[in-house]
Write an enzyme that holds these catalytic residues in place. Structure first.
Site, PDB file in Angstrom:
ATOM      1  N   HIS A  61       1.021  -1.125  -0.105  1.00  0.00           N
ATOM      2  CA  HIS A  61      -0.103   0.143   0.197  1.00  0.00           C
ATOM      3  C   HIS A  61       0.995   1.296   0.075  1.00  0.00           C
ATOM      4  CE1 HIS A  61      -3.473   2.630   0.702  1.00  0.00           C
ATOM      5  NE2 HIS A  61      -3.830   2.449   1.777  1.00  0.00           N
ATOM      6  N   ASP A 121       2.841   5.344  -6.584  1.00  0.00           N
ATOM      7  CA  ASP A 121       4.219   5.130  -5.881  1.00  0.00           C
ATOM      8  C   ASP A 121       5.496   5.013  -6.825  1.00  0.00           C
ATOM      9  OD1 ASP A 121       2.239   3.296  -3.762  1.00  0.00           O
ATOM     10  OD2 ASP A 121       3.270   5.112  -3.001  1.00  0.00           O
ATOM     11  N   HIS A 176      -2.336  -2.163  -9.897  1.00  0.00           N
ATOM     12  CA  HIS A 176      -3.353  -1.468  -8.855  1.00  0.00           C
ATOM     13  C   HIS A 176      -4.382  -2.501  -8.795  1.00  0.00           C
ATOM     14  CE1 HIS A 176      -5.887   1.602  -6.940  1.00  0.00           C
ATOM     15  NE2 HIS A 176      -4.551   2.127  -6.624  1.00  0.00           N
TER      16      HIS A 176
HETATM   17  C1  SDX Z   1      -1.449   2.159  -3.430  1.00  0.00           C
HETATM   18  O1  SDX Z   1      -6.088   0.961  -3.060  1.00  0.00           O
HETATM   19  C2  SDX Z   1      -5.520   2.013  -3.498  1.00  0.00           C
HETATM   20  O2  SDX Z   1      -6.396   2.947  -4.071  1.00  0.00           O
HETATM   21  C3  SDX Z   1      -4.126   2.293  -3.278  1.00  0.00           C
HETATM   22  C4  SDX Z   1      -3.340   3.401  -3.517  1.00  0.00           C
HETATM   23  C5  SDX Z   1      -4.171   4.523  -2.828  1.00  0.00           C
HETATM   24  O3  SDX Z   1      -4.029   5.760  -3.205  1.00  0.00           O
HETATM   25  O4  SDX Z   1      -4.550   4.503  -1.608  1.00  0.00           O
HETATM   26  O5  SDX Z   1      -3.517   3.807  -4.843  1.00  0.00           O
HETATM   27  C6  SDX Z   1      -1.966   3.535  -3.200  1.00  0.00           C
HETATM   28  O6  SDX Z   1      -1.521   1.399  -2.501  1.00  0.00           O
HETATM   29  C7  SDX Z   1      -0.648   1.810  -4.950  1.00  0.00           C
HETATM   30  C8  SDX Z   1      -0.414   0.600  -4.827  1.00  0.00           C
HETATM   31  C9  SDX Z   1       1.010   0.378  -4.171  1.00  0.00           C
HETATM   32  N1  SDX Z   1       1.609  -0.992  -4.272  1.00  0.00           N
HETATM   33  C10 SDX Z   1       2.592  -1.261  -5.097  1.00  0.00           C
HETATM   34  O7  SDX Z   1       3.147  -0.719  -6.042  1.00  0.00           O
HETATM   35  C11 SDX Z   1       3.009  -2.854  -4.718  1.00  0.00           C
HETATM   36  C12 SDX Z   1       3.210  -3.581  -6.025  1.00  0.00           C
HETATM   37  N2  SDX Z   1       1.916  -3.869  -6.598  1.00  0.00           N
HETATM   38  C13 SDX Z   1       1.147  -4.849  -6.029  1.00  0.00           C
HETATM   39  O8  SDX Z   1       1.586  -5.769  -5.102  1.00  0.00           O
HETATM   40  C14 SDX Z   1      -0.179  -5.238  -6.418  1.00  0.00           C
HETATM   41  O9  SDX Z   1      -0.413  -4.694  -7.694  1.00  0.00           O
HETATM   42  C15 SDX Z   1      -1.450  -4.462  -5.603  1.00  0.00           C
HETATM   43  C16 SDX Z   1      -1.349  -4.934  -4.314  1.00  0.00           C
HETATM   44  C17 SDX Z   1      -1.134  -3.179  -5.828  1.00  0.00           C
HETATM   45  C18 SDX Z   1      -2.733  -4.975  -6.324  1.00  0.00           C
HETATM   46  O10 SDX Z   1      -2.722  -6.313  -5.842  1.00  0.00           O
HETATM   47  P1  SDX Z   1      -4.109  -6.851  -6.469  1.00  0.00           P
HETATM   48  O11 SDX Z   1      -5.135  -6.072  -7.031  1.00  0.00           O
HETATM   49  O12 SDX Z   1      -4.507  -7.863  -5.281  1.00  0.00           O
HETATM   50  O13 SDX Z   1      -3.943  -7.898  -7.510  1.00  0.00           O
HETATM   51  P2  SDX Z   1      -3.017  -9.374  -7.730  1.00  0.00           P
HETATM   52  O14 SDX Z   1      -2.099  -9.425  -6.312  1.00  0.00           O
HETATM   53  O15 SDX Z   1      -4.246 -10.138  -7.416  1.00  0.00           O
HETATM   54  O16 SDX Z   1      -2.195  -9.517  -8.777  1.00  0.00           O
HETATM   55  C19 SDX Z   1      -2.983  -9.905 -10.049  1.00  0.00           C
HETATM   56  C20 SDX Z   1      -1.875 -10.456 -10.946  1.00  0.00           C
HETATM   57  C21 SDX Z   1      -1.193 -11.802 -10.289  1.00  0.00           C
HETATM   58  O17 SDX Z   1      -0.325 -12.401 -11.108  1.00  0.00           O
HETATM   59  P3  SDX Z   1      -0.984 -13.811 -11.492  1.00  0.00           P
HETATM   60  O18 SDX Z   1      -1.194 -14.511 -10.304  1.00  0.00           O
HETATM   61  O19 SDX Z   1      -2.517 -13.541 -12.438  1.00  0.00           O
HETATM   62  O20 SDX Z   1      -0.189 -14.546 -12.371  1.00  0.00           O
HETATM   63  O21 SDX Z   1      -0.969  -9.556 -11.267  1.00  0.00           O
HETATM   64  C22 SDX Z   1       0.475  -9.843 -10.883  1.00  0.00           C
HETATM   65  C23 SDX Z   1      -0.032 -10.784  -9.703  1.00  0.00           C
HETATM   66  O22 SDX Z   1       1.422 -11.454  -9.408  1.00  0.00           O
HETATM   67  N3  SDX Z   1       0.867  -8.651 -10.225  1.00  0.00           N
HETATM   68  C24 SDX Z   1       2.090  -7.950 -10.230  1.00  0.00           C
HETATM   69  C25 SDX Z   1       2.007  -7.018  -9.600  1.00  0.00           C
HETATM   70  N4  SDX Z   1       0.849  -6.644  -8.815  1.00  0.00           N
HETATM   71  C26 SDX Z   1       0.355  -7.644  -9.571  1.00  0.00           C
HETATM   72  N5  SDX Z   1       3.085  -8.730 -10.776  1.00  0.00           N
HETATM   73  C27 SDX Z   1       4.333  -7.829 -10.799  1.00  0.00           C
HETATM   74  N6  SDX Z   1       4.557  -6.839  -9.995  1.00  0.00           N
HETATM   75  C28 SDX Z   1       3.533  -6.317  -9.620  1.00  0.00           C
HETATM   76  N7  SDX Z   1       3.434  -5.190  -9.055  1.00  0.00           N
END
Ligand code: SDX
Length: 428
Positions: A268, A363, A307
């Site tokens: 997050h 971020d 996201h």
């Molecule tokens: C913020 O919610 C908000 O609005 C948050 C925010 C705010 O203003 O409050 O916008 C701020 O928190 C932004 C997000 C910051 N976090 C990151 O950058 C961390 C990296 N990103 C993630 O871990 C991920 O993308 C999330 C947590 C942000 C979202 O996760 P989801 O929606 O639960 O997606 P998921 O984990 O189900 O992933 C779906 C697929 C998976 O692959 P498969 O299992 O389908 O093979 O996408 C892949 C994941 O492995 N994936 C990524 C990835 N994010 C998702 N693969 C590589 N790198 C990534 N960053």
């Protein structure tokens, strides 16, 4: 004429049910009538992470994740970033309309005259080790604010709520600056209400007794825009926590302490700190392909990418990327920006990311700017919290004044052991 209903047939019993559709949702409670036996609990939904569950009705922030649209009270984030300022946006989020001149002037005066903290708060922060993470210090400091303002528990009184809003927005930058000064072993700079909100914050962080000290207006403006971009984001993880704690009628300080704790997570608000660590680990543009391959193998995630809602470019990331250049005019550039731009280019041309609709989020670039402004990486999430504070407050007020809201208490699917008798120690 099409009915605004869902017709559901339970194939276990052959019974059919009509469920009303409202705002593109159905009431989960309506599923409870779908039973096999009359004394069954009835159906529920199972939605880990609440990916398809609306917890509330809100009028504060609108996001269209597919189109990459973000609006605060209907105003596009691009226009607010360009034409407004953080305190005006805070007013908009909390009270629903842009203030007129006199409202705005009173709002700024009130907040800038609630910037001092009780001296005991200053002493509290000194109890931490020099290397305590500033977010951990913020979490406890915000909670401890409730000990100075007992009336804050009276959450149903509008006047009392508004007083806590001014105190929180006024005092958070002071607490944040004090955590930073404590960690570098320097005396606190007390707030200066002659300065603007972000200029005062930068002053409290940086002033070292110079006779001719001046806050750089470009950096104060850049930070103001960054705070606008972070101000709210509908039902994100930390806002959901603010609402959950608020639903029990806890005071806003306790609720915001929990929200800050949620923001701390690397998935997050902690992602901006993780992005800079990732870019530093990559080290140079030529190392990007091998790093991307390791991400695709699932070894780790590309921090700052992806996201839950945006399946397109996060509009905030686009604006932040532009701000970077304004800041670098003052601070000098940062090689991490070149790595970040190349990393984005490589990722957005790779099917692994394109097929999963993974784009840079808020971020991805913000940490690079904070680093260029000489913030230590562990202050990045503190900055995120300062920006998000008005959003948390707006959402909390909307919750406590929503007649449809009840205490948050989800159900579960129990898969544990069936009822069994206690086994004495000598029989185990
Ligand atoms: C913020 O919610 C908000 O609005 C948050 C925010 C705010 O203003 O409050 O916008 C701020 O928190 C932004 C997000 C910051 N976090 C990151 O950058 C961390 C990296 N990103 C993630 O871990 C991920 O993308 C999330 C947590 C942000 C979202 O996760 P989801 O929606 O639960 O997606 P998921 O984990 O189900 O992933 C779906 C697929 C998976 O692959 P498969 O299992 O389908 O093979 O996408 C892949 C994941 O492995 N994936 C990524 C990835 N994010 C998702 N693969 C590589 N790198 C990534 N960053």
């Amino acid at each position: 004429m099409t009915q605004n209903t869902l017709t559901v047939t339970d194939n276990r019993t052959g019974k059919t049910y009509e469920i009303p559709i409202e705002n593109e949702t159905i009431q989960a409670a309506a599923l409870r009538k779908i039973k096999v036996n009359p004394d069954d609990f009835g159906l529920m939904t199972y939605d880990p992470g609440y990916g398809a569950t609306a917890s509330c009705k809100s009028s504060i922030t609108f996001i269209d994740g597919d189109k990459g649209i973000l609006q605060y009270r209907g105003y596009p984030i691009e226009q607010l970033a360009e034409q407004s300022n953080f305190l005006e946006v805070a007013y908009l989020l909390i009270y629903g309309e842009l203030p007129d001149k006199s409202q705005y002037e009173k709002w700024v005066y009130d907040i800038m005259h609630h910037t001092y903290v009780h001296e005991n708060m200053a002493r509290l922060l000194e109890a931490y080790r020099y290397d305590a993470h500033p977010v951990s210090m913020m979490i406890s400091a915000i909670a401890s604010l409730s000990t100075f303002h007992n009336e804050a528990k009276n959450v149903d009184d509008e006047y009392t709520r508004n007083r806590q809003v001014m105190r929180i927005l006024g005092k958070l930058p002071t607490i944040a600056a004090f955590t930073y000064r404590h960690r570098i072993g320097r005396p606190y700079n007390y707030p200066n209400s002659d300065l603007s909100y972000t200029a005062n914050f930068l002053y409290m962080l940086d002033y070292m007794g110079q006779t001719s000290y001046e806050v750089n207006p470009v950096l104060a403006k850049a930070l103001d825009v960054l705070f606008i971009l972070h101000a709210d984001h509908e039902q994100n993880c930390s806002t959901a926590v603010m609402r959950n704690i608020g639903s029990a009628k806890s005071d806003p300080y306790s609720a915001m302490s929990g929200a800050t704790a949620a923001l701390y997570g690397p998935l997050h608000g902690g992602a901006n700190e993780a992005v800079v660590k990732m870019l530093t680990e990559i080290g140079s543009v030529d190392k990007i392909p091998s790093y991307i391959e390791r991400v695709k193998k699932g070894e780790f995630r590309l921090m700052g990418f992806g996201h839950r809602v945006y399946k397109n470019y996060d509009p905030r990331a686009r604006i932040i990327k532009k701000i970077a250049y304004d800041v670098f005019e003052v601070t000098g550039t940062d090689p991490l920006l070149d790595i970040a731009i190349k990393l984005e280019e490589v990722a957005l041309s790779d099917d692994y990311f394109v097929s999963r609709k993974l784009y840079p989020n808020v971020d991805f670039y913000s940490g690079i700017i904070y680093r260029a402004m000489r913030f230590p990486t562990d202050m990045f999430t503190v900055l995120f919290a300062l920006g998000r504070a008005p959003g948390w407050l707006a959402q909390w007020i909307e919750l406590v004044t929503d007649p449809e809201q009840r205490i948050a208490r989800p159900r579960q699917i129990y898969l544990g052991a069936a009822d069994r008798d206690y086994v004495p120690m000598d029989k185990r």
